[in-house]
Design a protein around this motif. Sequence first.
Motif, PDB file in Angstrom:
ATOM      1  N   SER A   1       0.840  -1.200   0.000  1.00 33.54           N
ATOM      2  CA  SER A   1       0.000   0.000   0.000  1.00 33.54           C
ATOM      3  C   SER A   1       0.874   1.250   0.000  1.00 33.54           C
ATOM      4  N   ILE A   2       0.289   2.353  -0.391  1.00 34.22           N
ATOM      5  CA  ILE A   2       1.083   3.568  -0.521  1.00 34.22           C
ATOM      6  C   ILE A   2       0.526   4.666   0.380  1.00 34.22           C
ATOM      7  N   GLU A   3       1.403   5.268   1.132  1.00 33.76           N
ATOM      8  CA  GLU A   3       0.941   6.301   2.049  1.00 33.76           C
ATOM      9  C   GLU A   3       1.562   7.645   1.714  1.00 33.76           C
ATOM     10  N   LYS A   4       2.422   7.627   0.708  1.00 30.44           N
ATOM     11  CA  LYS A   4       3.059   8.874   0.288  1.00 30.44           C
ATOM     12  C   LYS A   4       2.070   9.706  -0.524  1.00 30.44           C
ATOM     13  N   GLY A   5       2.322  10.965  -0.629  1.00 25.51           N
ATOM     14  CA  GLY A   5       1.550  11.777  -1.563  1.00 25.51           C
ATOM     15  C   GLY A   5       0.106  11.951  -1.160  1.00 25.51           C
ATOM     16  N   TRP A   6      -0.758  11.041  -1.594  1.00 29.43           N
ATOM     17  CA  TRP A   6      -2.178  11.156  -1.250  1.00 29.43           C
ATOM     18  C   TRP A   6      -2.352  10.592   0.149  1.00 29.43           C
ATOM     19  N   LYS A   7      -1.758  11.219   1.132  1.00 28.76           N
ATOM     20  CA  LYS A   7      -1.693  10.662   2.488  1.00 28.76           C
ATOM     21  C   LYS A   7      -3.057  10.297   3.044  1.00 28.76           C
ATOM     22  N   SER A   8      -4.041  11.168   2.771  1.00 27.99           N
ATOM     23  CA  SER A   8      -5.344  10.942   3.390  1.00 27.99           C
ATOM     24  C   SER A   8      -6.016   9.690   2.836  1.00 27.99           C
ATOM     25  N   SER A   9      -5.537   9.200   1.697  1.00 27.88           N
ATOM     26  CA  SER A   9      -6.251   8.101   1.047  1.00 27.88           C
ATOM     27  C   SER A   9      -5.693   6.714   1.353  1.00 27.88           C
ATOM     28  N   HIS A  10      -4.429   6.604   1.730  1.00 32.34           N
ATOM     29  CA  HIS A  10      -3.815   5.301   1.981  1.00 32.34           C
ATOM     30  C   HIS A  10      -4.227   4.284   0.929  1.00 32.34           C
ATOM     31  N   LEU A  11      -3.752   4.490  -0.258  1.00 31.59           N
ATOM     32  CA  LEU A  11      -4.197   3.645  -1.367  1.00 31.59           C
ATOM     33  C   LEU A  11      -3.561   2.268  -1.336  1.00 31.59           C
ATOM     34  N   THR A  12      -4.323   1.307  -1.809  1.00 39.18           N
ATOM     35  CA  THR A  12      -3.779  -0.038  -1.910  1.00 39.18           C
ATOM     36  C   THR A  12      -4.170  -0.602  -3.276  1.00 39.18           C
ATOM     37  N   GLN A  13      -3.296  -1.432  -3.840  1.00 42.70           N
ATOM     38  CA  GLN A  13      -3.578  -1.934  -5.177  1.00 42.70           C
ATOM     39  C   GLN A  13      -4.494  -3.145  -5.099  1.00 42.70           C
ATOM     40  N   TYR A  14      -5.550  -3.107  -5.897  1.00 35.80           N
ATOM     41  CA  TYR A  14      -6.519  -4.205  -5.876  1.00 35.80           C
ATOM     42  C   TYR A  14      -6.958  -4.467  -7.315  1.00 35.80           C
ATOM     43  N   GLN A  15      -6.639  -5.638  -7.808  1.00 34.94           N
ATOM     44  CA  GLN A  15      -6.987  -6.027  -9.176  1.00 34.94           C
ATOM     45  C   GLN A  15      -6.679  -4.932 -10.200  1.00 34.94           C
ATOM     46  N   GLY A  16      -5.469  -4.405 -10.093  1.00 28.12           N
ATOM     47  CA  GLY A  16      -4.999  -3.449 -11.100  1.00 28.12           C
ATOM     48  C   GLY A  16      -5.406  -2.002 -10.860  1.00 28.12           C
ATOM     49  N   PHE A  17      -6.167  -1.745  -9.802  1.00 24.75           N
ATOM     50  CA  PHE A  17      -6.575  -0.363  -9.505  1.00 24.75           C
ATOM     51  C   PHE A  17      -6.127   0.035  -8.103  1.00 24.75           C
ATOM     52  N   ILE A 170      -1.186   6.407 -10.033  1.00 35.35           N
ATOM     53  CA  ILE A 170      -1.531   6.221  -8.619  1.00 35.35           C
ATOM     54  C   ILE A 170      -2.386   7.381  -8.125  1.00 35.35           C
ATOM     55  N   SER A 171      -3.691   7.132  -8.097  1.00 39.90           N
ATOM     56  CA  SER A 171      -4.654   8.110  -7.576  1.00 39.90           C
ATOM     57  C   SER A 171      -5.863   7.302  -7.134  1.00 39.90           C
ATOM     58  N   PRO A 172      -6.710   7.864  -6.274  1.00 39.69           N
ATOM     59  CA  PRO A 172      -7.861   7.082  -5.812  1.00 39.69           C
ATOM     60  C   PRO A 172      -8.691   6.563  -7.004  1.00 39.69           C
ATOM     61  N   TYR A 173      -8.862   5.243  -7.083  1.00 43.13           N
ATOM     62  CA  TYR A 173      -9.590   4.543  -8.152  1.00 43.13           C
ATOM     63  C   TYR A 173      -8.849   4.560  -9.484  1.00 43.13           C
ATOM     64  N   GLY A 174      -7.595   5.014  -9.463  1.00 47.55           N
ATOM     65  CA  GLY A 174      -6.796   5.053 -10.678  1.00 47.55           C
ATOM     66  C   GLY A 174      -6.186   3.702 -10.988  1.00 47.55           C
ATOM     67  N   PRO A 175      -5.469   3.553 -12.086  1.00 50.44           N
ATOM     68  CA  PRO A 175      -5.099   4.621 -12.996  1.00 50.44           C
ATOM     69  C   PRO A 175      -6.312   5.288 -13.670  1.00 50.44           C
ATOM     70  N   PHE A 176      -6.268   6.609 -13.687  1.00 51.77           N
ATOM     71  CA  PHE A 176      -7.332   7.429 -14.277  1.00 51.77           C
ATOM     72  C   PHE A 176      -7.729   6.930 -15.670  1.00 51.77           C
ATOM     73  N   TRP A 177      -6.742   6.663 -16.522  1.00 49.10           N
ATOM     74  CA  TRP A 177      -7.018   6.339 -17.930  1.00 49.10           C
ATOM     75  C   TRP A 177      -7.704   4.984 -18.062  1.00 49.10           C
ATOM     76  N   GLU A 178      -7.289   4.042 -17.236  1.00 43.66           N
ATOM     77  CA  GLU A 178      -7.901   2.707 -17.282  1.00 43.66           C
ATOM     78  C   GLU A 178      -9.353   2.788 -16.796  1.00 43.66           C
ATOM     79  N   HIS A 179      -9.593   3.666 -15.825  1.00 47.79           N
ATOM     80  CA  HIS A 179     -10.958   3.858 -15.320  1.00 47.79           C
ATOM     81  C   HIS A 179     -11.863   4.321 -16.470  1.00 47.79           C
TER      82      HIS A 179
END
Length: 304
Positions: A1-17, A170-179
């Motif tokens: 998971s990534i906590e850098k940058g978009w700190k408030s979101s704590h993103l994690t990769q799930y099935q390519g997103f 790397i953005s919430p629900y990203g990659p933007f383009w794949e979305h």
Amino acid sequence: SIEKGWKSSHLTQYQGFWLPLKFLSGVMACGERFEACKDDIILNSTPKSGTTWLKALTFTISNRARHDFHNHPLLTTNPHALVPFLELELYVYGQIPDLTNLPSPRLFSSHLPYELLPTSIIESNCRIIYLCRNPKDTFVSLWHFLNNLLPEDEPPVPIEEAFELFHGGISPYGPFWEHLLGYWKASLERPERVLFMKYEDFKEDPTFHCRRLAEFLGCPFSTEEERQGLVEKIERFCSFKSLTSLEVNKSGKTGVLGKANKNFFRRGIVGDWKNHLTVEMSEKLDQLSRQKLEAFGLTFKDVG
Ligand code: A3P
């Protein structure tokens, strides 16, 4: 998971997103338990594409026989409370809501990519409306939004850092383009069930796109409604100016999202990216968008 940058979101990769970690249980729960019906309408978007606006418009258009403008729910309720998010609100943290008694058509929303939507949404053949926005304005809006949500003692994320992440997918629900591509392809395959719309088009000709929405929803404006100027009235009623003038959107908070309603309204224009991105950043995003989207026939108008 990534906590850098978009700190408030704590993103994690799930099935390519990249999904916000704290909402993953909601994604699972709605995937397993949400039972879509054929009449449902699901509004989808990447964050900051104009979801709030689409919710206001769709709610107002599809409920126009039920509510007049003087006594309308939008006057006292933020659009997010009228069209709740599935994974972020109804099923958030794995809870299971009772949705059986909602009036038809039920309106829901989701930021999930098409590939991760609950299978019942696809199998029920219900209507899906997708709203996207050019990557430069989406990014600038997202950067402001996420910085506004940081705890007071955390410094804002510099735009350069946020940019590198967004550009790298790397953005919430990203990659933007794949979305975007997931919904774009679905809209080409099932145009009668998946409507693909762009924020910029709405801005350019809101009444045309309100009519398009109504037709897709199966409730086109009648000659009498047209004669009364109802389309223009709905467009004005849901405009940025009108929604931001309401007390509920100035000082209210929205349900489980727990965010001040005013966070969902900033400038509401096309091209604000010019005030924030360098020429180099802009070119990098243009180039990547061409590389990812053009082959599929998806382009954005010049938004500079
Ligand atoms: P800006 O930050 O560029 O102003 P979302 O609803 O998906 O979170 O997107 C928020 C963006 O939509 C913000 O963009 C916000 O100002 C804009 N917005 C909200 N309501 C709007 C409306 N009625 N008309 C146009 N834009 C609107």
